[in-house]
Motif scaffolding. Structure first.
Motif, PDB file in Angstrom:
ATOM      1  N   VAL A  63       8.915 -21.566  25.247  1.00  8.61           N
ATOM      2  CA  VAL A  63       8.828 -22.282  23.961  1.00  8.61           C
ATOM      3  C   VAL A  63       8.411 -21.337  22.832  1.00  8.61           C
ATOM      4  CG1 VAL A  63       6.423 -23.099  24.130  1.00  8.61           C
ATOM      5  CG2 VAL A  63       8.107 -24.439  22.880  1.00  8.61           C
ATOM      6  N   TYR A  64       7.663 -20.294  23.159  1.00  6.43           N
ATOM      7  CA  TYR A  64       7.246 -19.341  22.121  1.00  6.43           C
ATOM      8  C   TYR A  64       8.464 -18.661  21.501  1.00  6.43           C
ATOM      9  CZ  TYR A  64       4.773 -15.626  19.730  1.00  6.43           C
ATOM     10  OH  TYR A  64       4.294 -14.780  18.758  1.00  6.43           O
ATOM     11  N   LYS A  65       9.426 -18.287  22.350  1.00  4.95           N
ATOM     12  CA  LYS A  65      10.636 -17.632  21.826  1.00  4.95           C
ATOM     13  C   LYS A  65      11.528 -18.647  21.119  1.00  4.95           C
ATOM     14  CE  LYS A  65      10.801 -13.771  24.978  1.00  4.95           C
ATOM     15  NZ  LYS A  65      11.260 -13.314  26.280  1.00  4.95           N
ATOM     16  N   ARG A  66      11.525 -19.873  21.618  1.00 10.01           N
ATOM     17  CA  ARG A  66      12.407 -20.893  21.070  1.00 10.01           C
ATOM     18  C   ARG A  66      11.932 -21.367  19.701  1.00 10.01           C
ATOM     19  NH1 ARG A  66      12.560 -23.975  25.395  1.00 10.01           N
ATOM     20  NH2 ARG A  66      10.991 -25.542  24.928  1.00 10.01           N
ATOM     21  N   ARG A  67      10.627 -21.565  19.546  1.00 11.73           N
ATOM     22  CA  ARG A  67      10.117 -22.204  18.333  1.00 11.73           C
ATOM     23  C   ARG A  67       9.207 -21.322  17.486  1.00 11.73           C
ATOM     24  NH1 ARG A  67      13.881 -25.764  18.938  1.00 11.73           N
ATOM     25  NH2 ARG A  67      13.487 -27.467  20.384  1.00 11.73           N
ATOM     26  N   GLY A  68       8.502 -20.377  18.109  1.00 13.37           N
ATOM     27  CA  GLY A  68       7.558 -19.536  17.363  1.00 13.37           C
ATOM     28  C   GLY A  68       6.201 -20.203  17.198  1.00 13.37           C
ATOM     29  N   PHE A  71       5.543 -23.328  14.480  1.00 11.06           N
ATOM     30  CA  PHE A  71       6.125 -24.607  14.900  1.00 11.06           C
ATOM     31  C   PHE A  71       5.280 -25.216  16.016  1.00 11.06           C
ATOM     32  CE2 PHE A  71       8.473 -27.272  17.740  1.00 11.06           C
ATOM     33  CZ  PHE A  71       9.307 -28.033  16.939  1.00 11.06           C
ATOM     34  N   ILE A  72       4.890 -24.412  16.989  1.00 16.49           N
ATOM     35  CA  ILE A  72       4.150 -24.939  18.146  1.00 16.49           C
ATOM     36  C   ILE A  72       2.859 -25.612  17.681  1.00 16.49           C
ATOM     37  CG2 ILE A  72       2.875 -24.300  20.242  1.00 16.49           C
ATOM     38  CD1 ILE A  72       4.976 -22.063  20.652  1.00 16.49           C
ATOM     39  N   TRP A  75       3.601 -28.738  15.635  1.00 16.64           N
ATOM     40  CA  TRP A  75       4.094 -29.789  16.527  1.00 16.64           C
ATOM     41  C   TRP A  75       2.940 -30.506  17.224  1.00 16.64           C
ATOM     42  CZ3 TRP A  75       8.436 -32.357  17.971  1.00 16.64           C
ATOM     43  CH2 TRP A  75       8.356 -33.088  19.171  1.00 16.64           C
ATOM     44  N   SER A 110       6.050 -16.364  27.856  1.00 14.84           N
ATOM     45  CA  SER A 110       7.432 -16.097  27.422  1.00 14.84           C
ATOM     46  C   SER A 110       7.839 -14.656  27.704  1.00 14.84           C
ATOM     47  CB  SER A 110       7.581 -16.390  25.927  1.00 14.84           C
ATOM     48  OG  SER A 110       6.985 -15.365  25.159  1.00 14.84           O
ATOM     49  N   GLU A 122      17.096 -23.154  25.198  1.00 15.02           N
ATOM     50  CA  GLU A 122      16.625 -24.552  25.132  1.00 15.02           C
ATOM     51  C   GLU A 122      16.102 -25.046  26.480  1.00 15.02           C
ATOM     52  OE1 GLU A 122      16.021 -26.506  22.611  1.00 15.02           O
ATOM     53  OE2 GLU A 122      16.766 -25.067  21.155  1.00 15.02           O
TER      54      GLU A 122
END
Ligand code: HEC
Length: 123
Positions: A63-68, A71-72, A75, A110, A122
């Motif tokens: 999720v770190y690579k997906r959203r940064g 965002f985390i 969220w 990640s 994803e």
């Protein structure tokens, strides 16, 4: 005998390779604290981490690579979304320090060498 020796060779190989894959030299205090927050709040009761866990919510190993990081944190602070028809995540009331620690933990996960699993960002 052949297969026993093969078994031994592969075992020694695995023992040598694993420490490099999980880059344990990068486990900082923040990563450790983040892991404890992950455990205390039972995130794995809904999420998977590198495939381990429950299948109610998205995989978070990458999720770190997906959203940064931003965002985390936003969220987690913004839950539940209340969007009709979507599964909901509870509000955990985490402090900014705890959110930073969780992000450190997700960054570390990640960067584990998983031989490119999951196959897409994803997943
Ligand atoms: C009761 C189930 C549940 C628990 C427990 C839970 N989550 Fe979630 N989480 C969800 C659901 C469902 C979604 C996806 C919601 C959506 O897409 O609308 C989600 C999404 C996320 C996302 C965004 C993933 C993405 O790909 O955008 C992050 C980050 C996250 N959760 C972190 C956490 C953390 C950290 C914890 C523990 C402190 C946690 N979650 C505990 C249900 C849960």
């Amino acid at each position: 005998m052949f297969f026993f020796l093969l078994f031994l060779a592969l075992t020694f190989d695995t023992q040598g390779v694993l420490p490099k894959r999980d880059h344990r030299e990068n486990i900082t205090d923040a990563v450790v604290r983040g892991k404890h927050i992950w455990e205390r709040n039972d995130c794995i009761g809904c999420h998977t981490l590198l495939g381990e866990g429950a299948y109610f919510a998205p995989e978070l190993g990458n999720v770190y690579k997906r959203r940064g990081p931003d965002f985390i944190k936003a969220w987690i602070k913004g839950q539940p979304t209340g969007v009709p028809g979507r599964r909901q995540m509870p509000q955990f009331h985490l402090t900014d320090q705890e959110l930073d620690d969780l992000v450190a933990f997700f960054k570390w996960t990640s960067e584990i060498n998983t031989s490119n699993w999951p196959p897409n960002i994803e997943g």
